[in-house]
Design a protein around this motif. Structure first.
Motif, PDB file in Angstrom:
ATOM      1  N   MET A 101     -31.160  47.568  35.432  1.00 10.33           N
ATOM      2  CA  MET A 101     -32.225  46.735  35.986  1.00 10.33           C
ATOM      3  C   MET A 101     -31.650  45.415  36.468  1.00 10.33           C
ATOM      4  N   ALA A 127     -39.953  42.542  38.987  1.00 13.51           N
ATOM      5  CA  ALA A 127     -39.433  43.051  37.719  1.00 13.51           C
ATOM      6  C   ALA A 127     -40.549  43.427  36.749  1.00 13.51           C
ATOM      7  N   ALA A 183     -36.136  43.486  43.335  1.00 13.39           N
ATOM      8  CA  ALA A 183     -35.891  43.841  41.939  1.00 13.39           C
ATOM      9  C   ALA A 183     -35.551  45.328  41.892  1.00 13.39           C
ATOM     10  N   ILE A 226     -34.343  48.893  39.840  1.00 18.75           N
ATOM     11  CA  ILE A 226     -34.230  49.691  38.623  1.00 18.75           C
ATOM     12  C   ILE A 226     -33.706  51.062  39.032  1.00 18.75           C
ATOM     13  N   PHE A 271     -41.237  47.158  36.339  1.00 18.14           N
ATOM     14  CA  PHE A 271     -40.202  48.053  35.820  1.00 18.14           C
ATOM     15  C   PHE A 271     -40.732  49.135  34.875  1.00 18.14           C
ATOM     16  N   SER A 280     -37.329  42.037  32.700  1.00 14.31           N
ATOM     17  CA  SER A 280     -36.395  43.161  32.623  1.00 14.31           C
ATOM     18  C   SER A 280     -35.784  43.287  31.231  1.00 14.31           C
ATOM     19  N   GLY A 307     -33.555  42.048  37.911  1.00  5.54           N
ATOM     20  CA  GLY A 307     -34.735  41.299  38.340  1.00  5.54           C
ATOM     21  C   GLY A 307     -34.433  39.832  38.537  1.00  5.54           C
ATOM     22  N   VAL A 319     -28.555  45.460  31.957  1.00  5.92           N
ATOM     23  CA  VAL A 319     -29.505  44.532  32.561  1.00  5.92           C
ATOM     24  C   VAL A 319     -28.776  43.285  33.061  1.00  5.92           C
TER      25      VAL A 319
END
Length: 236
Positions: free
Chosen positions: A6, A44, A17, A19, A47, A83, A8, A70
């Motif tokens: 992820m 984000a 953002a 994922i 997500f 995130s 963000g 992340v």
């Protein structure tokens, strides 16, 4: 290994953002399985819903990721919190490992290679609010990088040839237009494989430890009331 990544960290109305789901083979090379990008402020925060779509596409359940990589910053306060909160929620519910990486660490392999060819210092630049920019000097296998904030109209840059990357690189290059020793690595969308690769390096001890918590360069803007906090009312 099943990996969820992820990012963000980007700020602004056009921020992306990202994922994504990946799978690492026995050699540790992450292969992209599926990805989603949410554009705009608050991306984000989508997500959890996007992860559900990705997991269904990949045939995963919410308990199946082995690793959540992340991006911890620098960047959007809200995006980083959203995130990381989701990643730590997965860890609490399913037991997956959470690893945090910075934007500069994600781009470090490409940055260091290009900077070495130019004999330049590599800097990863991220746009912030109110005419400011975060400048990260990517670290090495033995030392964490350094991150600082400066005003875009008066960037505090090191001497000598520089290689700039990130979504703030072009703006810094324009602000320091009198310098002729600056080079630009073209900006690109977030790269899920590069995020996964950096997370795997940290997981296996090939990057120095870093807490999977937001990398806040600035102090929080929220302040306590001048009179201090009042105690909560007692309910009989």
């Amino acid at each position: 290994m099943r990996i969820l990544v992820m990012d963000g960290a980007a700020t602004g109305a056009q921020a992306q953002a990202l994922i994504a789901c990946l799978s690492a083979d026995a050699a540790g090379l992450p292969a992209l399985l599926a990805t989603r990008i949410a554009t705009g402020r608050g991306g984000a925060e989508q997500f959890p819903l996007l992860a559900t779509e990705l997991f269904a596409q990949c045939g995963w359940g919410h308990a199946m990721p082995d690793l959540a990589g992340v991006v911890v910053g620098p960047g959007s306060f809200t995006g980083l919190r959203a995130s990381l909160a989701f990643a730590h929620g997965l860890a609490a519910g399913a037991g997956c490992t959470v690893v945090g990486v910075t934007g500069g660490e994600v781009m470090a392999p490409a940055l260091h290679a290009a900077a070495a060819a130019l004999g330049a210092t590599a800097l990863h630049c991220t746009m912030a609010r109110r005419g400011r920019v975060f400048i990260e000097t990517p670290g090495t296998a033995s030392a964490l990088g350094q991150v600082r904030a400066c005003m875009l109209d008066a960037p505090d840059l090191p001497p000598g040839p520089l290689l700039l990357a990130g979504n703030g690189a072009q703006a810094i290059m324009e602000a320091a237009g009198t310098r002729g020793d600056m080079h630009l690595l073209p900006d690109a969308p977030p790269d899920p494989q590069a995020i996964a690769a950096a997370a795997l390096l940290r997981l296996h001890g090939q990057l120095p430890p870093r807490a999977a918590q937001p990398l806040y360069v600035d102090a929080p803007e929220a302040k306590l009331p001048a009179a201090g906090l009042r105690p909560a009312p007692v309910t009989p």
